[in-house]
Design a protein around this motif. Sequence first.
Motif, PDB file in Angstrom:
ATOM      1  N   TRP A 187      45.162  48.792  35.457  1.00  0.00           N
ATOM      2  CA  TRP A 187      44.547  48.502  34.173  1.00  0.00           C
ATOM      3  C   TRP A 187      45.637  48.382  33.118  1.00  0.00           C
ATOM      4  CZ3 TRP A 187      39.568  47.203  33.899  1.00  0.00           C
ATOM      5  CH2 TRP A 187      38.704  47.625  34.919  1.00  0.00           C
ATOM      6  N   GLY A 188      45.397  47.567  32.121  1.00  0.00           N
ATOM      7  CA  GLY A 188      46.333  47.421  31.011  1.00  0.00           C
ATOM      8  C   GLY A 188      45.584  47.096  29.731  1.00  0.00           C
ATOM      9  N   TRP A 189      45.973  47.740  28.636  1.00  0.00           N
ATOM     10  CA  TRP A 189      45.318  47.521  27.344  1.00  0.00           C
ATOM     11  C   TRP A 189      45.969  46.347  26.634  1.00  0.00           C
ATOM     12  CZ3 TRP A 189      40.982  49.949  25.651  1.00  0.00           C
ATOM     13  CH2 TRP A 189      40.542  51.056  26.398  1.00  0.00           C
ATOM     14  N   LEU A 190      45.144  45.336  26.305  1.00  0.00           N
ATOM     15  CA  LEU A 190      45.621  44.187  25.557  1.00  0.00           C
ATOM     16  C   LEU A 190      45.402  44.353  24.064  1.00  0.00           C
ATOM     17  CD1 LEU A 190      44.461  41.275  27.890  1.00  0.00           C
ATOM     18  CD2 LEU A 190      46.579  42.570  27.910  1.00  0.00           C
ATOM     19  N   SER A 191      44.488  45.246  23.700  1.00  0.00           N
ATOM     20  CA  SER A 191      44.230  45.565  22.301  1.00  0.00           C
ATOM     21  C   SER A 191      43.417  46.850  22.277  1.00  0.00           C
ATOM     22  CB  SER A 191      43.449  44.436  21.608  1.00  0.00           C
ATOM     23  OG  SER A 191      42.106  44.401  22.070  1.00  0.00           O
ATOM     24  N   ASP A 192      43.064  47.309  21.070  1.00  0.00           N
ATOM     25  CA  ASP A 192      42.219  48.496  20.954  1.00  0.00           C
ATOM     26  C   ASP A 192      40.784  48.229  21.401  1.00  0.00           C
ATOM     27  OD1 ASP A 192      44.275  50.059  20.002  1.00  0.00           O
ATOM     28  OD2 ASP A 192      43.767  49.764  17.890  1.00  0.00           O
ATOM     29  N   ARG A 193      40.477  46.964  21.698  1.00  0.00           N
ATOM     30  CA  ARG A 193      39.108  46.614  22.088  1.00  0.00           C
ATOM     31  C   ARG A 193      39.028  45.931  23.445  1.00  0.00           C
ATOM     32  NH1 ARG A 193      35.555  44.947  16.766  1.00  0.00           N
ATOM     33  NH2 ARG A 193      36.220  46.684  15.440  1.00  0.00           N
ATOM     34  N   GLN A 194      40.114  45.906  24.197  1.00  0.00           N
ATOM     35  CA  GLN A 194      40.082  45.230  25.490  1.00  0.00           C
ATOM     36  C   GLN A 194      41.043  45.883  26.464  1.00  0.00           C
ATOM     37  OE1 GLN A 194      40.721  40.974  25.360  1.00  0.00           O
ATOM     38  NE2 GLN A 194      41.029  40.813  27.571  1.00  0.00           N
ATOM     39  N   VAL A 195      40.541  46.197  27.648  1.00  0.00           N
ATOM     40  CA  VAL A 195      41.371  46.667  28.749  1.00  0.00           C
ATOM     41  C   VAL A 195      41.059  45.808  29.966  1.00  0.00           C
ATOM     42  CG1 VAL A 195      39.712  48.486  29.410  1.00  0.00           C
ATOM     43  CG2 VAL A 195      42.122  48.662  30.110  1.00  0.00           C
ATOM     44  N   ASP A 196      42.113  45.291  30.612  1.00  0.00           N
ATOM     45  CA  ASP A 196      41.977  44.407  31.771  1.00  0.00           C
ATOM     46  C   ASP A 196      42.573  45.054  33.012  1.00  0.00           C
ATOM     47  OD1 ASP A 196      40.915  42.546  30.058  1.00  0.00           O
ATOM     48  OD2 ASP A 196      42.340  40.945  30.566  1.00  0.00           O
ATOM     49  N   PHE A 197      42.074  44.611  34.162  1.00  0.00           N
ATOM     50  CA  PHE A 197      42.698  44.970  35.439  1.00  0.00           C
ATOM     51  C   PHE A 197      43.190  43.686  36.079  1.00  0.00           C
ATOM     52  CE2 PHE A 197      43.007  45.629  39.948  1.00  0.00           C
ATOM     53  CZ  PHE A 197      43.417  46.953  40.086  1.00  0.00           C
ATOM     54  N   ARG A 198      44.435  43.710  36.557  1.00  0.00           N
ATOM     55  CA  ARG A 198      44.952  42.591  37.344  1.00  0.00           C
ATOM     56  C   ARG A 198      45.695  43.155  38.540  1.00  0.00           C
ATOM     57  NH1 ARG A 198      50.920  40.555  35.831  1.00  0.00           N
ATOM     58  NH2 ARG A 198      50.984  40.810  38.104  1.00  0.00           N
ATOM     59  N   PRO A 199      45.673  42.416  39.658  1.00  0.00           N
ATOM     60  CA  PRO A 199      46.453  42.849  40.818  1.00  0.00           C
ATOM     61  C   PRO A 199      47.935  42.554  40.617  1.00  0.00           C
ATOM     62  CG  PRO A 199      45.352  40.786  41.291  1.00  0.00           C
ATOM     63  CD  PRO A 199      44.905  41.197  39.916  1.00  0.00           C
ATOM     64  N   LYS A 200      48.759  43.219  41.408  1.00  0.00           N
ATOM     65  CA  LYS A 200      50.199  42.963  41.323  1.00  0.00           C
ATOM     66  C   LYS A 200      50.497  41.514  41.711  1.00  0.00           C
ATOM     67  CE  LYS A 200      54.664  44.587  43.067  1.00  0.00           C
ATOM     68  NZ  LYS A 200      55.350  45.560  43.949  1.00  0.00           N
ATOM     69  N   GLU A 201      49.884  41.061  42.781  1.00  0.00           N
ATOM     70  CA  GLU A 201      49.946  39.670  43.214  1.00  0.00           C
ATOM     71  C   GLU A 201      48.534  39.100  43.099  1.00  0.00           C
ATOM     72  OE1 GLU A 201      52.843  38.527  43.778  1.00  0.00           O
ATOM     73  OE2 GLU A 201      54.002  40.368  44.086  1.00  0.00           O
ATOM     74  N   TYR A 202      48.396  37.799  43.340  1.00  0.00           N
ATOM     75  CA  TYR A 202      47.063  37.209  43.283  1.00  0.00           C
ATOM     76  C   TYR A 202      46.121  37.923  44.260  1.00  0.00           C
ATOM     77  CZ  TYR A 202      49.274  33.280  40.802  1.00  0.00           C
ATOM     78  OH  TYR A 202      49.957  32.505  39.891  1.00  0.00           O
ATOM     79  N   TRP A 203      44.836  37.953  43.914  1.00  0.00           N
ATOM     80  CA  TRP A 203      43.836  38.556  44.791  1.00  0.00           C
ATOM     81  C   TRP A 203      43.844  37.870  46.160  1.00  0.00           C
ATOM     82  CZ3 TRP A 203      41.486  42.794  42.989  1.00  0.00           C
ATOM     83  CH2 TRP A 203      41.239  42.943  41.615  1.00  0.00           C
TER      84      TRP A 203
END
Length: 390
Positions: A187-203
Amino acid sequence: MIDRRTVVRAGVASSAALLAVACSDSGGTTNGGGQDGPAAPARPVAKITAEPAVDTKDVPVRQPITIKVAEGTLTDVKVTNSEGKAVEGAFDAGRTVWTSTEALGYDRTYTYAATANGTDNKQTQLNGTFITVKPAQQVRVTLNPADNAQVGVAMPISVKFTGDVKNKAAVEKALTLETSKPVEGSWGWLSDRQVDFRPKEYWPAGVTITVGARLYGVDLGGGAYPKADVTTKFTIGRNQVVKIHTPDHKMNVYRNGALYKSYPCSNGLDSDIDRNTPNGTFIIMTREPHAVFDNARYGYTNVNKKWACRFSNHGEFIHENQDNAAAIGRTNNSHGCVNLLEADAKDFFDSALIGDPVEVSGSRLGSPVNSDVMDWLVDWPTWKAKSTLQ
């Protein structure tokens, strides 16, 4: 002359009085009940306790109600909300503990009544009320992708809030993610109103992903609380990656690592860096059969184009531009978009999924820094650092 029998009677009477005194206890009561009456009955040995305790305020809505008895068994437990509706719950095997099984409501008064039989066969009761926390603000939470969606291999998972989140760690701890194949990600916070999850490599292609944002009742900070939990379950489609090296004037599409299609294209004007197609790894964000383009800075409005796939909220699309056919495959002269011939644009449009990666290289313009879809615009260590739990 003294009557000796009279003296003897007096002595006997005195001895009886002394004997009566000797048989009395120091507290003034007598064996078998005296003038103070019988002793008070013993109190029931069973003791009922409740959590939250009687009259507690600001109770967290996810905190279960627990009612316990010692030295006895619970015969009845009833907990009701402000409207008189019963709260669901269950006893343990020995009926010594009752626990609620549903979340509570915000700013509600709950009333409980419990009855138990003690090991002495005497009945005891506990009655009381408590009040749950009252949010200063109730925040709506959304989760993307939606249920049953099929998306591309670069699709991030986004949790968005209608209010600022201060307790970011508490939010991350309440997020769950299950995949049908092992996947490393963060997970990573892009702003105070959005948190995203991305894989290290493509799914991995074909993986199924289940996400739970069980945030109802989580203190977001500043008195803000989410309105409800949200969940989603979706799948990753085939592996398709778009690669554009801008000096080559062509757009290559790869399936499972092998070249699948190649289309001539025209990219952003090379001589004007502000019109370059920016470098970076983006994703297909929208698919629009018809799109209208306006750019007052460059003097055009209401320009209608077909088969448009947005891949950056910086303003870039892959779209048909038959009016620019003379430049397509030969020179870069667009305002940043990737221009295709109409037939090719339709062919690509039909093959694309939201979340397909678009990798652009060869441009002089770097990646946008203000994008809210920038999950792949930073390297893996930088992305991981956006989590509050690393």
